[in-house]
Design a protein around this motif. Structure first.
Motif, PDB file in Angstrom:
ATOM      1  N   ARG A  27       0.836  -1.203   0.000  1.00  0.00           N
ATOM      2  CA  ARG A  27       0.000   0.000   0.000  1.00  0.00           C
ATOM      3  C   ARG A  27       0.873   1.256   0.000  1.00  0.00           C
ATOM      4  O   ARG A  27       0.566   2.231  -0.686  1.00  0.00           O
ATOM      5  N   SER A  34      -5.761  -0.637  -4.670  1.00  0.00           N
ATOM      6  CA  SER A  34      -7.065  -0.193  -4.186  1.00  0.00           C
ATOM      7  C   SER A  34      -7.700  -1.263  -3.304  1.00  0.00           C
ATOM      8  O   SER A  34      -7.307  -2.438  -3.340  1.00  0.00           O
ATOM      9  N   ILE A  35      -8.683  -0.835  -2.557  1.00  0.00           N
ATOM     10  CA  ILE A  35      -9.454  -1.780  -1.743  1.00  0.00           C
ATOM     11  C   ILE A  35     -10.124  -2.806  -2.643  1.00  0.00           C
ATOM     12  O   ILE A  35     -10.151  -3.996  -2.319  1.00  0.00           O
ATOM     13  N   GLU A  77      -9.545  -2.369   8.090  1.00  0.00           N
ATOM     14  CA  GLU A  77      -8.896  -1.178   8.652  1.00  0.00           C
ATOM     15  C   GLU A  77      -8.801  -0.063   7.617  1.00  0.00           C
ATOM     16  O   GLU A  77      -9.022   1.104   7.932  1.00  0.00           O
ATOM     17  N   TRP A  78      -8.490  -0.419   6.367  1.00  0.00           N
ATOM     18  CA  TRP A  78      -8.384   0.585   5.318  1.00  0.00           C
ATOM     19  C   TRP A  78      -9.750   1.239   5.080  1.00  0.00           C
ATOM     20  O   TRP A  78      -9.853   2.454   4.908  1.00  0.00           O
ATOM     21  N   LYS A  79     -10.797   0.434   5.066  1.00  0.00           N
ATOM     22  CA  LYS A  79     -12.142   0.986   4.875  1.00  0.00           C
ATOM     23  C   LYS A  79     -12.519   1.930   6.022  1.00  0.00           C
ATOM     24  O   LYS A  79     -13.085   2.994   5.769  1.00  0.00           O
ATOM     25  N   ARG A  80     -12.230   1.549   7.252  1.00  0.00           N
ATOM     26  CA  ARG A  80     -12.536   2.407   8.392  1.00  0.00           C
ATOM     27  C   ARG A  80     -11.754   3.729   8.308  1.00  0.00           C
ATOM     28  O   ARG A  80     -12.260   4.794   8.616  1.00  0.00           O
ATOM     29  N   GLU A  81     -10.516   3.613   7.850  1.00  0.00           N
ATOM     30  CA  GLU A  81      -9.657   4.787   7.706  1.00  0.00           C
ATOM     31  C   GLU A  81     -10.239   5.760   6.671  1.00  0.00           C
ATOM     32  O   GLU A  81     -10.183   6.968   6.863  1.00  0.00           O
ATOM     33  N   THR A  82     -10.766   5.239   5.588  1.00  0.00           N
ATOM     34  CA  THR A  82     -11.302   6.110   4.541  1.00  0.00           C
ATOM     35  C   THR A  82     -12.665   6.697   4.903  1.00  0.00           C
ATOM     36  O   THR A  82     -13.072   7.690   4.328  1.00  0.00           O
ATOM     37  N   GLN A  83     -13.331   6.101   5.873  1.00  0.00           N
ATOM     38  CA  GLN A  83     -14.632   6.603   6.322  1.00  0.00           C
ATOM     39  C   GLN A  83     -14.486   7.707   7.349  1.00  0.00           C
ATOM     40  O   GLN A  83     -15.432   8.416   7.634  1.00  0.00           O
ATOM     41  N   SER A  84     -13.304   7.868   7.898  1.00  0.00           N
ATOM     42  CA  SER A  84     -13.084   8.876   8.936  1.00  0.00           C
ATOM     43  C   SER A  84     -12.914  10.257   8.365  1.00  0.00           C
ATOM     44  O   SER A  84     -12.517  10.518   7.315  1.00  0.00           O
TER      45      SER A  84
END
Length: 84
Positions: A27, A34-35, A77-84
């Motif tokens: 990454r 990408s996710i 974790e990556w998804k949670r990071e991008t939602q913040s």
């Protein structure tokens, strides 16, 4: 009995940690990652896990489980990071 499964826990953790580190490095150095791409790889891992027609044995099962878990955690974790 714990001695007979201790190696399994050690192997799982080692593979999980190595896979996670590899994903983190990828990454950091691959701007095109990408996710969605990781989710496609994860889907392939699920298929491979289900295709145990010959039998991987305990080591192969541990490797597959740890790799899948690392991808699942990393993607989450990556998804949670991008939602913040």
């Amino acid at each position: 009995m714990s001695e007979t499964t201790e190696w399994e826990s050690i192997a799982y953790k080692q593979i999980f940690d190595e896979e996670t580190l590899g994903l983190e490095r990828r990454r950091a150095h691959d701007g095109n990652l990408s996710i969605d791409e990781l989710e496609n790889i994860l889907q392939s891992l699920y298929v491979s896990d289900g295709n145990n027609y010959v039998g991987r044995g305990p080591v192969g099962d541990i490797m597959m489980a740890a790799t899948i878990a690392a991808y699942e955690q990393f993607i989450g974790e990556w998804k949670r990071e991008t939602q913040s």
